[in-house]
Structure formats: C-alpha cells, structure tokens
Write a protein that holds these residues in place. Structure first.
Motif, PDB file in Angstrom:
ATOM      1  N   GLY A   1       6.561  30.693 -37.748  1.00 50.61           N
ATOM      2  CA  GLY A   1       7.443  29.591 -38.108  1.00 50.61           C
ATOM      3  C   GLY A   1       6.979  28.234 -37.609  1.00 50.61           C
ATOM      4  O   GLY A   1       7.779  27.326 -37.445  1.00 50.61           O
TER       5      GLY A   1
ATOM      6  N   SER B   1      12.121  28.441 -35.992  1.00 50.54           N
ATOM      7  CA  SER B   1      11.962  29.672 -36.769  1.00 50.54           C
ATOM      8  C   SER B   1      13.037  30.689 -36.419  1.00 50.54           C
ATOM      9  O   SER B   1      13.259  31.649 -37.144  1.00 50.54           O
TER      10      SER B   1
ATOM     11  N   SER C   1       5.580  23.098 -33.461  1.00 52.42           N
ATOM     12  CA  SER C   1       6.769  23.842 -33.854  1.00 52.42           C
ATOM     13  C   SER C   1       8.010  22.973 -33.677  1.00 52.42           C
ATOM     14  O   SER C   1       8.248  22.437 -32.601  1.00 52.42           O
TER      15      SER C   1
END
Lengths: 312, 364
Positions: free
Chosen positions: B344, B244, B126
């Motif tokens: 995300g 995200s 991420s």
C-alpha cells in the motif's frame, strides 16, 4: 517415613560418582546463569544510571523518576491479578481435591493444565479482541455510578484497554499455575488428619478449614508467589492489551494506565538505540530486584509459618 | 479405569487438534524482471518495520528472478537497523529517517570501504491516514490546528465548533473524542508528530519523536494492527495508521493551503517532489526535508518516507554488485508497483526515480 539405616560408609561406584557430579553440575549451572544475568544487567545498566537524565526518554528528573511509574505499574497490575486469581484458584483446587466426583475431577485437572500451556500471545489477542470491548460497558457503568471511588475516577476508557482488563487476563493466565500446585498439596493432606476431623463431627467445610488449609498453607503461599512471578514478568499481554502512559495512579478504568517494566521493554526496545537500550536494561534490573525481594519475603513467610502447618 | 484412560486420551486428542489446526498460507510471488548477468550471493538487511511488508514483496520477487541470490531483511526497527549497518552487521538498512549530520560525522559504516559515503534513498513512501470511528461518517475535513487540538486534548467532543466549522452539513455527534496513539516506538508516530509540530506549532508544542510525548495522555495501542483494532472496536476514537490499513474506517482530509486533501498515493508522492533535499549532502544522499506545509495543490503532507541505506563503496565488490541490482529493482517502476500492490505504498514519481537512478549508479 522409613530411611535406610546409617551405613558406615557407602562404597562410591563410578555410576554414583558420575551421577552425583552431574547433579551438582546442574545445581552450579543455574547459579552461574543467574549470576551471569545479574552481571549483564548491572554492567549494561551503568550507562543509563550515570547518563544525564535529560537524554533519557521523556527527559525525566532522574532515572528513578523514569522507572518509578513502571515499577509501580508492574506491582499494581500483578497484585490485582493475584487478588482475582487467588480465591478462584483455591476454589477450583478444593473442588477438584475434595468435592468433585473423581472422573470430573480428572477431566477438569487436564483442562486446567492445558490452560497453562496456552501461549501468552493468544491470551493477548483474546484480551484485545474479546475482553476489552466486552468490559467497556462495565467500565462506563463503574465510572458513572462509582466515580467517587478513586479507582473509578475520571472518564472510562473508550477501548477498554485498562489495567483492570490486563489484570483479568493475567489472572486467567496464573489461575492454572496456582490451581495445579495447590490441588497437589490439598491431595497430600494426611488422610488421618481429615478422618480425625470428620470423626470429631466436623462438616466437610470444617474439615477443610481445620485439616486441609492449615496443612497446605506454606504450599498455597509458594503457589501464589509462582503465579505472582509470572504476572510480574508477563510481557506480551501487557504490551498488546494495555493502553499505557508514564503515570502513577490507582484508576482502574481510565485510558492512562501505569505501564509495566516488562511491557515497556517490549514496546520500546525494537526501535531503541544508544543509551535508550541501556535505560530499558536498567529497568529490567529493577524488575529483577523486585521479583527477588518479593520471593525472599514469600520464602520468609513460608519458613515462619511452617512450624504451625501441622505438616511436621 | 480403562474408561478414564480413554477419556483423558480423548481430551488430549481433541485439545491437540484444536491447537494444531492452524494453517499456513503461502504467498504468491510476483515475477520480477531484472536483466544482466546471473547474480549470486547473500545480502542481509535490517531496520524499519514499516518497510517490512514491502521488503517481503521485493525479496521474493528479486529472488525469483535471480536464483542464486538470498536476501534476508529483519524488521527489527529503524534504530536497530541503523546501528547494525554502522557496525557492519548488515549490508543495507531500512530506516524511517535518514542518518542525520551528526551521525554521518561520526564516521562511516564498518562494511563500507574507508572514506566511503552513505547512499540514502527514499524508496518507500507511504501516506499516513488519520482514521476515526463515527457511525455514518466516512470523511471529515480538518485543518492541522484541529488535528493537533484533538490529539493534544484541547478539542474533546466531536461537535466542537472547530470541527463543525470545517464540516458544514455534516451532523456531528456529541460523543467524547478518544484519541489513540501508538504505545510502541514507531516511525509512524515520528512522522505524524513531525507533521503536527511543523503544521500546527501553536497547538502542538513537542518536537517529533518515535515515542508519543508522555505529557499528552490518551488511549494507546501497540503496533499498526493494535491501533486499527482499537479504533475499529471503539466508537468515538481517532488515530493514525499506515493508509493501506485504514480499511472501512473514516478518514480525515487535511487542509493544505486552504484546500482539503484526502490521502492518496499520488498526493503522497507529490509531497516528496515538493520537498527539498537536505542541503550539503552529496548527490547520492537523497535525504529529504519533508515539507509539511506545502504550497502546491493536491499534496498530502502526512506521509512516512523510509530510506534504504547502503554504502557508496563497499569493502567487498561482490556485495556492491548485489546491492546495486537489488536497489535498482526496488526503485524500478516494477518494484514500486509491487510494493504499492502488496504494502500500500505510494510509487515514487519519475522525477525522484531519475535522481535515485543516478544515485544508485555510484554504488561500487
């Protein structure tokens, strides 16, 4: 007061025996629970107390150097909260007991009790979403104009998540507790005392000063201590709202605020392991001791004042 | 009296309605495609809260595809997850960092067969966005030294020459910079400080840790939500959060080898491919030594990589079967796409997918 004349020896029926036994059981249970908690805290704390301080978070000089700012922050935030909540609560309680028309008084009483039932996480959300942004301009004004006071030194926090914001939220949370208890006590002021004061020509304010407040003094102190206890142990609000740092300072409007023990445990516990967990439990032990000491002092004050309360 | 009683009842009723009128929304589960024989049983996992959202997605999809399977994941924190895995409390763990050499040396997990190794798979990548709140500015270019200077407190205003030099043509206000960090122990902080320490060691001199260094002051907020909230509500602030969650906030393009790279899923996945695996680990232990100062273009080095950790050989072969198919699903393009949509994250590259597939094959 009327009490039953001293009976020679009441015959104990089974129901009596069961009831007295179960009340004693309940009494013992709470003591056992308290002892178990204390024992757990002490046993789990030992590894942290004996560990090499450099292995603790932030590598402080000793465990005490680690816990001191937290202990200070705990007492500091709770004290400010009590300072804000105390006069407001007494005011509300006196309004309900002696000034408001009965119907309004009852409605207000319900609303206050309701406030006590709101979960702290809701207060926390209110603190970060509403109160902190709303207080930011005030903090900027305070640091700009009263910056010479140690309380408002340095730059104002940009987010408003200061110890003062937390104290205001805590105050809102403990107001219902103090109000509900003191209201009940004020309502119990003997009517004779009050009528006597009025008969001597006292105004309502003087009557409250002479009859109601002295009668309720011990109760006011215990109510405040209950409120203070909640403020000392409050976790969620502090964890959510405060912008914490490991510092000791008296600045109310800055971004580096002393964290509290309970708030620090909530923030650090989820990802802690090994001696980190023991350190947090050891700080919990310190909180346990702090509340114990504060309550003992309060109990001592109440006992000393009882003689002059006029209640006896 | 009657009126009074009615009044109080009404107050309670109104208040009760206010209290109870919250609603619950059900999430819709995307369908997962897994082939093979019908599976059944229970899997228990715990660990990193960063992968919590992805786990929710993966679990609901996997359970939809496999009726007899129940999986639970407790996002109790990476440290707790690793401890629980070693103690045999959970079948698999999610962690913001892999087990290090010392931890592996102390012995295997209780739930594993004796002498079994530990499978560590980087299945959740991420990007961490560096977010800021300045009116009318959506993006700024910054070198690692500038970012470190801001968070260390040596660069204090937005129109500081260091920032201005990297952003020609942008009108910077003279506002004070308020850096915001996480007040809780978090993998995002650990990866962010690791980036600062690796990419700007002259300015940022404290080693990576999940807890923000106590010597460096600034605003602090709890959790990703608290962080985003603090930055959104206060102009002049800068923070870091899971990409995200960056929303409409301004984000920083970080300098990599002379180029300014904005965060993106592709650039985040690329950095993982650029980074070497840690030496001396078996083939099924895909621990990555993240390269925070890559040479390749188009890589974004401020990323969080979370590992899914299981046993090489489980004491219970039925468990092994379940873990194997669940890990296979999580690594699959379907699983990665589902996590990317819901949490995300950046889907793993095909190179990494091949390595992961080989590693999962050893689980038994």
């Amino acid at each position: 007061m009327t009490t039953a004349p001293p009976a020679p020896r009441a015959k104990m029926r089974p129901a009596d025996r069961v009831f007295s036994g179960s009340t004693m059981g309940a009494g013992i249970l709470i003591l056992v629970a308290l002892a178990a908690v204390a024992l757990f805290l002490i046993i789990q704390s030992i590894p942290a107390l004996t560990a090499d301080p450099s292995t603790l978070e932030g590598a402080p000089a000793s465990f005490w150097a680690y816990v001191a700012p937290l202990a200070f922050g705990t007492v500091w935030a709770a004290a400010i909260a009590l300072l804000i909540a105390f006069p407001v609560s007494i005011g509300i309680a006196l309004f309900i007991s002696h000034y408001a028309p009965r119907r309004i008084a009852q409605g207000l009483g319900y609303v206050i009790d309701l406030l006590a039932a709101v979960p702290s996480v809701v207060f926390g959300l209110w603190g970060i979403k509403v109160l902190a942004p709303a207080l930011t301009p005030l903090y900027e004004w305070l640091t700009g104009n009263l910056g010479w006071l140690p309380f408002f030194a340095g730059d104002a926090s940009a987010t408003g998540r200061t110890v003062l914001t937390v104290a205001v939220v805590l105050a809102v949370m403990i107001i219902p507790i103090i109000t509900a208890l003191t209201r009940e006590i004020f309502l119990q002021t003997p009517t004779l005392h009050q009528e006597a004061a009025v008969a001597l020509g006292a105004t309502r304010l003087e009557m409250i000063q002479m009859a109601v407040l002295p009668f309720g003094r011990a109760g006011i102190i215990s109510a405040s201590m209950l409120g203070l206890g909640r403020a000392l142990g409050e976790t969620m609000v502090v964890a959510m709202v405060l912008s914490p740092a490991i510092v000791i300072n008296f600045v109310l409007t800055g971004s580096s605020n002393p964290s509290t023990i309970a708030g620090n445990i909530a923030l650090k516990f989820p990802d802690s392991y090994g001696v980190g967990v023991n350190t947090l439990i050891a700080t919990g032990l310190i909180l346990f001791v702090i509340t114990l000491v504060i309550n003992s002092v309060a109990r001592y004050i109440i006992n000393r004042r009882k003689a002059f309360s006029g209640a006896n | 009296m009657k009126l009074n009683r009615f009044g109080s009842a009404a107050i309670i009723a109104v208040a009760g309605t206010m209290l109870l009128s919250s609603c619950a929304a059900n999430e819709d589960a995307p369908a997962a495609s897994t082939s093979g024989a019908a599976l059944s049983g229970t899997l228990v996992g715990a660990g990193s809260s960063a992968v919590g959202a992805a786990q929710t997605t993966w679990i609901s999809a996997f359970q939809t595809a496999n009726d007899g399977v129940t999986i639970t994941y407790d996002p109790s924190g990476s440290g707790a997850g690793r401890t629980a895995f070693l103690a045999g409390g959970v079948d698999f763990a999610g962690s913001d960092r892999a087990f290090n050499d010392e931890e592996i040396a102390t012995g295997g997990a209780v739930g594993c067969a004796p002498d079994s190794g530990i499978v560590q798979l980087p299945l959740y990548i991420s990007p961490i966005a560096i977010i800021f709140n300045l009116d009318g500015i959506d993006s700024l270019n910054m070198s690692p030294a500038t970012v470190a200077g801001i968070f260390a407190g040596t660069i204090t205003t937005w129109n500081d020459p260091a920032i201005a030099a990297e952003n020609e043509g942008v009108t910077l206000p003279s506002t004070t910079i308020s850096p915001v960090h996480r007040s809780d122990d978090s993998g995002t902080t650990e990866n962010f400080t690791d980036y600062l320490y690796a990419a700007a060691p002259d300015v940022w001199t404290t080693e990576a840790d999940g807890v923000w260094p106590t010597a460096i002051t600034g605003e602090a907020a709890q959790g990703t939500s608290g962080m985003v909230d603090a930055v959104t509500n206060a102009p002049g602030t800068i923070g870091y959060a899971d990409a995200s969650r960056a929303g409409a906030l301004g984000t920083v393009s970080v300098e990599v080898n002379g180029e300014y790279v904005p965060y993106s899923a592709e650039a985040a996945a690329a950095i993982v491919d650029e980074s070497p695996f840690i030496d001396g680990r078996p083939d099924f232990d895909l621990s990555i030594a993240l390269d925070r100062t890559p040479d390749a273009a188009g890589t974004y080095p401020v990323v969080l990589v979370a590992y899914l950790i299981g046993c090489e050989t489980y004491a219970d072969s039925a468990k092994a079967e379940l873990v194997k198919s669940y890990f296979t699903y999580m690594a699959s393009p379907d699983g990665q796409a589902a996590a990317a949509a819901d949490a995300g994250s950046a889907p793993i590259s095909s190179t990494l997918f091949d390595r992961v597939t080989t590693a999962i094959a050893v689980i038994s």
